[in-house]
Design a protein around this motif. Structure first.
Motif, mmCIF file in Angstrom:
data_model
loop_
_atom_site.group_PDB
_atom_site.id
_atom_site.type_symbol
_atom_site.label_atom_id
_atom_site.label_comp_id
_atom_site.label_asym_id
_atom_site.label_seq_id
_atom_site.Cartn_x
_atom_site.Cartn_y
_atom_site.Cartn_z
ATOM 1 N N SER A 123 -29.246 -27.052 -31.818
ATOM 2 C CA SER A 123 -27.678 -27.066 -32.187
ATOM 3 C C SER A 123 -26.996 -28.128 -31.042
ATOM 4 O O SER A 123 -27.798 -28.150 -29.943
ATOM 5 N N ARG A 124 -25.923 -28.648 -31.283
ATOM 6 C CA ARG A 124 -25.564 -29.572 -30.510
ATOM 7 C C ARG A 124 -25.239 -28.902 -29.155
ATOM 8 O O ARG A 124 -24.952 -27.672 -29.107
ATOM 9 N N VAL A 125 -25.211 -29.519 -27.827
ATOM 10 C CA VAL A 125 -24.747 -28.835 -26.716
ATOM 11 C C VAL A 125 -23.357 -28.397 -26.676
ATOM 12 O O VAL A 125 -22.353 -29.412 -26.968
ATOM 13 N N GLU A 126 -23.289 -27.297 -26.406
ATOM 14 C CA GLU A 126 -21.893 -26.876 -26.427
ATOM 15 C C GLU A 126 -21.285 -26.618 -24.901
ATOM 16 O O GLU A 126 -21.862 -26.496 -24.051
ATOM 17 N N VAL A 127 -19.929 -27.438 -24.845
ATOM 18 C CA VAL A 127 -19.412 -27.873 -23.784
ATOM 19 C C VAL A 127 -17.800 -27.031 -23.720
ATOM 20 O O VAL A 127 -17.171 -27.223 -24.403
ATOM 21 N N PRO A 128 -17.819 -26.114 -22.790
ATOM 22 C CA PRO A 128 -16.737 -25.318 -22.931
ATOM 23 C C PRO A 128 -15.412 -26.359 -22.604
ATOM 24 O O PRO A 128 -15.458 -27.342 -22.196
ATOM 25 N N PRO A 129 -14.232 -25.907 -23.194
ATOM 26 C CA PRO A 129 -13.025 -26.746 -23.193
ATOM 27 C C PRO A 129 -12.749 -26.831 -21.558
ATOM 28 O O PRO A 129 -11.976 -27.971 -21.346
ATOM 29 N N ASP A 130 -13.129 -26.209 -20.718
ATOM 30 C CA ASP A 130 -12.322 -26.362 -19.419
ATOM 31 C C ASP A 130 -13.501 -27.061 -18.567
ATOM 32 O O ASP A 130 -13.373 -27.168 -17.048
ATOM 33 N N SER A 131 -14.790 -27.416 -19.212
ATOM 34 C CA SER A 131 -15.877 -28.013 -18.547
ATOM 35 C C SER A 131 -15.399 -29.482 -17.785
ATOM 36 O O SER A 131 -14.516 -30.384 -18.436
ATOM 37 N N LEU A 132 -15.873 -29.722 -16.412
ATOM 38 C CA LEU A 132 -15.464 -30.849 -15.967
ATOM 39 C C LEU A 132 -16.404 -32.074 -16.103
ATOM 40 O O LEU A 132 -16.430 -33.301 -16.022
ATOM 41 N N PHE A 133 -17.443 -31.786 -17.304
ATOM 42 C CA PHE A 133 -18.539 -32.868 -17.728
ATOM 43 C C PHE A 133 -18.618 -32.703 -19.312
ATOM 44 O O PHE A 133 -19.661 -32.692 -20.056
ATOM 45 N N GLY A 134 -17.405 -33.018 -20.001
ATOM 46 C CA GLY A 134 -17.415 -33.362 -21.269
ATOM 47 C C GLY A 134 -17.889 -34.519 -21.784
ATOM 48 O O GLY A 134 -18.213 -35.438 -20.730
ATOM 49 N N PRO A 135 -17.961 -34.837 -22.913
ATOM 50 C CA PRO A 135 -18.062 -36.338 -23.610
ATOM 51 C C PRO A 135 -17.683 -37.487 -23.020
ATOM 52 O O PRO A 135 -17.881 -38.688 -22.949
ATOM 53 N N GLU A 136 -16.386 -37.021 -22.509
ATOM 54 C CA GLU A 136 -15.484 -38.345 -21.768
ATOM 55 C C GLU A 136 -16.059 -38.486 -20.321
ATOM 56 O O GLU A 136 -15.680 -39.563 -19.884
ATOM 57 N N ASN A 137 -16.853 -37.846 -20.036
ATOM 58 C CA ASN A 137 -17.404 -38.121 -18.548
ATOM 59 C C ASN A 137 -18.961 -38.469 -18.457
ATOM 60 O O ASN A 137 -19.130 -39.647 -18.455
ATOM 61 N N MET A 138 -19.836 -37.792 -18.879
ATOM 62 C CA MET A 138 -21.283 -37.945 -18.882
ATOM 63 C C MET A 138 -21.706 -38.687 -17.856
ATOM 64 O O MET A 138 -22.114 -40.110 -17.970
ATOM 65 N N PRO A 139 -21.946 -38.342 -16.494
ATOM 66 C CA PRO A 139 -22.456 -39.274 -15.268
ATOM 67 C C PRO A 139 -23.951 -39.556 -15.554
ATOM 68 O O PRO A 139 -24.611 -38.367 -16.377
ATOM 69 N N TYR A 140 -24.399 -40.368 -14.816
ATOM 70 C CA TYR A 140 -25.856 -40.627 -15.010
ATOM 71 C C TYR A 140 -26.391 -40.102 -13.639
ATOM 72 O O TYR A 140 -25.652 -40.210 -12.673
ATOM 73 N N GLY A 141 -27.826 -39.809 -13.788
ATOM 74 C CA GLY A 141 -28.362 -39.572 -12.612
ATOM 75 C C GLY A 141 -29.995 -39.544 -12.837
ATOM 76 O O GLY A 141 -30.368 -39.787 -14.099
#
Length: 396
Positions: free
Chosen positions: A7-25
Motif C-alpha cells: 500500500s502507499r505510504v500512510e502519512v499522518p495529517p500532522d506529519s512534518l514530512f508530507g508530500p509537500e516536503n520530501m527532503p533528500y538524504g
C-alpha cells in the motif's frame, strides 16, 4: 519500478514530512550500501529503485545536484506523484531502520555572520565600550572559509577540542576547551556550479542553490578568543561542524518566503536584486532534551542570495555540493539567542537545563537543533534535525 507492491505510504495529517516536503538524504538500509533517498512521513524512499536511475545509486548527491534546476523539478514532480501510489516493498524503509551519511561531498565550506542580533550581542560582549557592529558589517555579508573536511552528519559524536588559550593571569596554556559552545545555523547546499571568474547574481540564487540543511557550527570560545585576531576563526571552529542528514529543497519552502529586514545603508548594486529570498524558519535548540532557545531565521539581515552573490563577487566559483552557512541565528529576545555564549551572556548568567544550571557544554551533553517552516499545504514542514554528543578530549 519492479518488485512486489505494498500500500502507499500512510502519512499522518500532522506529519512534518508530507508530500509537500520530501527532503533528500543519503541512507543505507540494514545490511545495505549507501544511496540517495527521500523522506515521506516516517519512511525513506529508495530513489535508485523507484526511478531506475543510477545517479541515485551513489553514496552522495553531487551528481544529481549537478544536473540542474530543471532536473530537480522533474524529479520532485515524479516523487510527489509516486507518494500517492503503491510502492515496491524493497524500495521503502522505516526511518528508524536506516543509517544516514553526509548527504553531499563538500568541496568548500563558507560560514557567514548574517544575523544582526547575534553580531550585536557579541559586539556588546567583546567590545562593551565601542559600537557593537564593526564599520563594514552593514555593507557586506561578513564570512570566512571553514574546513570542509570536518563537516560531519548529524549524530556524529564531537570530541572536545584541545588548543591554546590565554589564562586569566595573562599567560598561555594548552588543553581541552573549557568554553565549548554551539551555533544554530541554516546551511545552503549548492547544486549547479558556476564558472571561475563569473559572479553569481542575487537573482540567480535559485538556479544554483538546491536546498537547505540545519547546521551546528560547534565553537570553542576560549580557543577562538585568543587566536581569532587578526585573521579570524581557525582552530576554535575547525574541529567539527555538524549538518543534518536531510536537505530540504528550496521548492518545499515556497510558502516560507518572506521579505528580509530593511537594510541601511542600501547595499551596493551587486547585492541588490528583484528577489531577496528571506525565509520564515523557526529553530529550536534542545540541550539534554530541554529546549532552551527558539532562534528565528526570518530576522536574518543578509539573505542567502546576497551571501552567494558576495561569495562569488570576486570571481570565485562554486561547485555542486559546496556548503555555505548563515552564521548563528539569533533574535532580539534572550529566548531567541542561537549560541550559549549569548544565552549565558559570556558565561556570567546560568542557563536552566532540566534540573541543572549551565553556561557552556560539559562532556556527555547532547544538543539537538530542529526547525519548522510554513508548508505549501497549509501545515508546517520539518527540516529534520542536527544532533551531536560531546565526548571528552583525547590526550595528545
Amino acid at each position: 519500478m519492479t518488485g512486489s507492491r505494498v500500500s502507499r505510504v500512510e502519512v499522518p495529517p500532522d506529519s512534518l514530512f508530507g508530500p509537500e516536503n520530501m527532503p533528500y538524504g543519503v541512507f543505507a538500509p540494514p545490511d545495505g550500501v549507501f544511496r540517495v533517498g527521500c523522506r515521506l512521513g516516517d519512511m525513506v524512499l529508495d530513489l535508485a529503485a523507484l526511478l531506475d536511475d543510477p545517479v541515485f545509486a551513489r553514496s552522495e548527491m553531487n551528481a544529481f545536484l549537478a544536473q540542474g534546476s530543471r532536473r530537480w523539478r522533474e524529479v520532485r514532480e515524479k516523487l510527489r506523484a509516486l507518494a500517492d501510489t503503491a510502492l515496491p516493498i524493497d524500495a521503502v524503509y522505516p526511518v528508524s531502520a536506516v543509517r544516514m551519511a553526509l548527504p553531499v561531498r563538500i568541496g568548500d565550506y563558507v560560514d557567514f555572520y548574517a544575523s544582526i542580533d547575534h553580531a550585536t550581542n557579541l559586539g556588546r560582549l567583546f567590545r562593551p565600550d565601542s559600537e557593537p557592529l564593526l564599520p563594514n558589517w552593514r555593507h557586506l555579508p561578513v564570512g570566512y572559509h571553514g574546513r570542509a573536511g570536518t563537516v560531519v552528519v548529524s549524530d556524529t559524536p564531537v570530541i572536545r577540542p584541545r588548543g591554546q588559550r590565554r589564562t586569566a593571569s595573562g599567560t598561555t596554556d594548552f588543553g581541552p576547551s573549557e568554553r565549548l559552545d554551539i551555533e544554530a545555523e541554516l546551511g545552503f547546499v549548492v547544486g549547479t556550479g558556476s564558472t571561475l571568474g563569473t559572479p553569481v547574481t542575487v537573482d540567480e540564487f535559485a538556479e544554483h542553490v538546491f536546498g537547505v540543511a540545519l547546521v551546528n557550527d560547534w565553537s570553542a570560545r576560549d580557543i577562538q578568543a585568543w587566536e581569532y585576531q587578526p585573521l579570524g576563526p581557525f582552530l576554535g571552529k575547525s574541529f567539527a561542524t555538524s549538518i543534518s542528514g536531510w536537505i530540504t529543497p528550496l521548492a518545499a519552502l515556497t510558502s516560507a518566503r518572506v521579505p528580509i529586514p530593511a537594510q541601511d545603508p542600501e547595499p551596493l548594486p551587486y547585492l541588490r536584486g528583484l528577489d531577496d529570498f528571506g525565509l520564515d524558519i523557526d529553530l529550536a535548540v534542545a540541550w539534554n532534551g530541554a529546549v532552551v532557545t527558539h532562534p528565528p531565521y526570518a530576522r536574518m539581515y543578509w539573505s542567502p542570495a546576497q551571501m552567494l552573490a558576495h561569495l562569488t563577487a570576486n570571481g570565485a566559483s562554486v561547485r555542486p555540493g559546496d556548503l555555505y552557512a548563515s552564521g548563528t541565528i539569533s533574535g532580539p529576545e534572550p529566548s531567541q539567542r542561537g549560541s550559549f555564549i549569548e544565552l549565558s551572556w559570556g558565561g556570567t548568567e546560568h542557563i536552566r537545563v532540566n534540573d541543572q544550571t549551565r553556561t557552556f557544554l560539559t562532556d556527555g551533553d547532547e544538543v539537538t537543533i530542529t526547525a519548522t517552516a510554513p508548508g505549501t499545504e497549509g501545515r508546517r514542514i520539518g527540516l529534520g534535525e542536527v544532533a551531536g554528543r560531546i565526548l571528552c578530549a583525547r590526550d595528545t
